[in-house]
Design a protein around this motif. Sequence first.
Motif, PDB file in Angstrom:
ATOM      1  N   UNK A   1      -8.770  13.391   4.434  1.00 11.13           N
ATOM      2  CA  UNK A   1      -9.917  13.998   3.774  1.00 11.13           C
ATOM      3  C   UNK A   1     -10.784  14.705   4.805  1.00 11.13           C
ATOM      4  N   UNK A   2     -10.748  14.246   6.032  1.00 10.28           N
ATOM      5  CA  UNK A   2     -11.553  14.845   7.099  1.00 10.28           C
ATOM      6  C   UNK A   2     -10.992  16.194   7.558  1.00 10.28           C
ATOM      7  N   UNK A   3      -9.802  16.541   7.085  1.00 12.41           N
ATOM      8  CA  UNK A   3      -9.211  17.846   7.398  1.00 12.41           C
ATOM      9  C   UNK A   3      -9.043  18.689   6.135  1.00 12.41           C
ATOM     10  N   UNK A   4      -9.566  18.204   5.021  1.00 12.57           N
ATOM     11  CA  UNK A   4      -9.401  18.884   3.745  1.00 12.57           C
ATOM     12  C   UNK A   4      -9.890  20.323   3.791  1.00 12.57           C
ATOM     13  N   UNK A   5     -11.084  20.539   4.279  1.00 13.65           N
ATOM     14  CA  UNK A   5     -11.677  21.878   4.237  1.00 13.65           C
ATOM     15  C   UNK A   5     -10.901  22.865   5.099  1.00 13.65           C
ATOM     16  N   UNK A   6     -10.545  22.458   6.314  1.00 17.15           N
ATOM     17  CA  UNK A   6      -9.874  23.392   7.216  1.00 17.15           C
ATOM     18  C   UNK A   6      -8.464  23.716   6.735  1.00 17.15           C
ATOM     19  N   UNK A   7      -7.768  22.744   6.171  1.00 15.20           N
ATOM     20  CA  UNK A   7      -6.421  23.017   5.666  1.00 15.20           C
ATOM     21  C   UNK A   7      -6.486  23.862   4.400  1.00 15.20           C
ATOM     22  N   UNK A   8      -7.405  23.551   3.505  1.00 16.48           N
ATOM     23  CA  UNK A   8      -7.524  24.329   2.264  1.00 16.48           C
ATOM     24  C   UNK A   8      -7.849  25.789   2.548  1.00 16.48           C
ATOM     25  N   UNK A   9      -8.600  26.027   3.621  1.00 15.98           N
ATOM     26  CA  UNK A   9      -8.970  27.400   3.971  1.00 15.98           C
ATOM     27  C   UNK A   9      -7.816  28.166   4.612  1.00 15.98           C
ATOM     28  N   UNK A  10      -6.766  27.459   4.992  1.00 10.46           N
ATOM     29  CA  UNK A  10      -5.682  28.100   5.747  1.00 10.46           C
ATOM     30  C   UNK A  10      -4.503  28.533   4.892  1.00 10.46           C
ATOM     31  N   UNK A  11      -4.486  28.146   3.608  1.00  8.64           N
ATOM     32  CA  UNK A  11      -3.357  28.485   2.727  1.00  8.64           C
ATOM     33  C   UNK A  11      -3.897  28.960   1.380  1.00  8.64           C
ATOM     34  N   UNK A  12      -3.009  29.456   0.552  1.00  4.77           N
ATOM     35  CA  UNK A  12      -3.421  30.013  -0.749  1.00  4.77           C
ATOM     36  C   UNK A  12      -2.908  29.198  -1.925  1.00  4.77           C
ATOM     37  N   UNK A  13      -2.528  27.929  -1.661  1.00  7.66           N
ATOM     38  CA  UNK A  13      -2.092  27.036  -2.737  1.00  7.66           C
ATOM     39  C   UNK A  13      -3.080  25.874  -2.822  1.00  7.66           C
ATOM     40  N   UNK A  14      -3.110  25.154  -3.948  1.00  2.00           N
ATOM     41  CA  UNK A  14      -4.016  24.007  -4.057  1.00  2.00           C
ATOM     42  C   UNK A  14      -3.730  22.960  -2.990  1.00  2.00           C
ATOM     43  N   UNK A  15      -4.786  22.396  -2.429  1.00  6.84           N
ATOM     44  CA  UNK A  15      -4.671  21.383  -1.378  1.00  6.84           C
ATOM     45  C   UNK A  15      -5.487  20.163  -1.791  1.00  6.84           C
ATOM     46  N   UNK A  16      -4.854  19.009  -1.779  1.00  8.22           N
ATOM     47  CA  UNK A  16      -5.549  17.742  -2.048  1.00  8.22           C
ATOM     48  C   UNK A  16      -4.959  16.714  -1.102  1.00  8.22           C
ATOM     49  N   UNK A  17      -5.576  16.554   0.054  1.00  5.62           N
ATOM     50  CA  UNK A  17      -5.000  15.729   1.104  1.00  5.62           C
ATOM     51  C   UNK A  17      -5.294  14.246   0.960  1.00  5.62           C
ATOM     52  N   UNK A  18      -6.233  13.899   0.100  1.00  8.08           N
ATOM     53  CA  UNK A  18      -6.649  12.498   0.025  1.00  8.08           C
ATOM     54  C   UNK A  18      -7.080  12.123  -1.380  1.00  8.08           C
ATOM     55  N   UNK A  19      -6.778  10.906  -1.748  1.00  3.71           N
ATOM     56  CA  UNK A  19      -7.230  10.387  -3.038  1.00  3.71           C
ATOM     57  C   UNK A  19      -8.746  10.300  -3.126  1.00  3.71           C
ATOM     58  N   UNK A  20      -9.429  10.363  -1.980  1.00  3.90           N
ATOM     59  CA  UNK A  20     -10.881  10.265  -1.991  1.00  3.90           C
ATOM     60  C   UNK A  20     -11.528  11.411  -2.749  1.00  3.90           C
ATOM     61  N   UNK A  21     -10.796  12.491  -2.936  1.00  2.32           N
ATOM     62  CA  UNK A  21     -11.311  13.600  -3.741  1.00  2.32           C
ATOM     63  C   UNK A  21     -11.547  13.178  -5.189  1.00  2.32           C
ATOM     64  N   UNK A  22     -10.907  12.097  -5.606  1.00  7.90           N
ATOM     65  CA  UNK A  22     -11.067  11.618  -6.980  1.00  7.90           C
ATOM     66  C   UNK A  22     -12.371  10.851  -7.201  1.00  7.90           C
ATOM     67  N   UNK A  23     -12.959  10.336  -6.134  1.00  5.74           N
ATOM     68  CA  UNK A  23     -14.070   9.400  -6.286  1.00  5.74           C
ATOM     69  C   UNK A  23     -15.247   9.935  -7.101  1.00  5.74           C
ATOM     70  N   UNK A  24     -15.731  11.159  -6.857  1.00  2.72           N
ATOM     71  CA  UNK A  24     -16.869  11.636  -7.655  1.00  2.72           C
ATOM     72  C   UNK A  24     -16.580  11.663  -9.151  1.00  2.72           C
ATOM     73  N   UNK A  25     -15.343  11.976  -9.512  1.00  5.51           N
ATOM     74  CA  UNK A  25     -14.981  11.994 -10.932  1.00  5.51           C
ATOM     75  C   UNK A  25     -14.864  10.585 -11.495  1.00  5.51           C
ATOM     76  N   UNK A  26     -14.224   9.706 -10.750  1.00  5.06           N
ATOM     77  CA  UNK A  26     -14.004   8.350 -11.249  1.00  5.06           C
ATOM     78  C   UNK A  26     -15.303   7.595 -11.453  1.00  5.06           C
ATOM     79  N   UNK A  27     -16.237   7.739 -10.528  1.00  2.55           N
ATOM     80  CA  UNK A  27     -17.475   6.967 -10.641  1.00  2.55           C
ATOM     81  C   UNK A  27     -18.297   7.416 -11.849  1.00  2.55           C
ATOM     82  N   UNK A  28     -18.122   8.666 -12.258  1.00  3.37           N
ATOM     83  CA  UNK A  28     -18.833   9.176 -13.433  1.00  3.37           C
ATOM     84  C   UNK A  28     -18.152   8.755 -14.736  1.00  3.37           C
TER      85      UNK A  28
END
Length: 234
Positions: free
Chosen positions: A88-115
């Motif tokens: 997750x600590x490299x999510x932004x830099x990797x997502x900016x380097x390619x043109x396909x969806x990037x989800x490197x960590x399950x932690x991206x789910x947390x804001x949705x799950x807690x709601x």
Amino acid sequence: MTLQPRASLGILTSDQGQLPNSKRGTEPRAIENPATLGFPVITEIAEGTLGRRTPHGDPVLERGYVEAAQRLVQRGAVAISSNCGFLIRYQAVVAASVTVPVALSSMLLLPTLIRQLPASAKIAVLTYDSTTFGDDMLELSDPTERSRVVVGGIEGSKYWHDELKIPAPPTDVAAMEADVGACITGLRAKHPEIAAILFECAGFPVVAPQIRRLTKLPVYDITSLCRMMIAAIT
């Protein structure tokens, strides 16, 4: 005739290495196992990214992950994930380097799950190592939401020690089940408000069914996120 790359899910892996002829990643529900998602999977090692440095978010490793992600796209990856939730600590830099969806960590789910949970409920995040897990991984800016997250780790366990070895040995699934089970049991004893579980560690999905049976709670992990990505683009 030039063959076109086959559409696949790309998985970034660290330069940790493994034993010759190892079956790591072939266990049922492992993210690297194509049967887990019912979709082709390809992997790329990010050079110079020893696993023990990855959890700390070492900026020196960024280039290795970016170049590996770009190789995955060249090979036909239509989305990219990883086999380590600390990426997750490299999510932004990797997502900016390619043109396909990037989800490197399950932690991206947390804001949705807690709601999805009532305000009185908590969510347990189970991590490979809570000593290197920081609030920067939670993707939460609201202090009230942060107070509803309980973090527990299995540092010091057999799986923890095995993952630090070079090469890393085959996964001891039984030991992982025992360690993860003990962790969540301890957390629930202290926080009975826990209503859902999120695995940070991308290795933990192999014991997800056992933890669901043990806790009778929803368990989310990196495969939950990858299924959503694949469903959205196929």
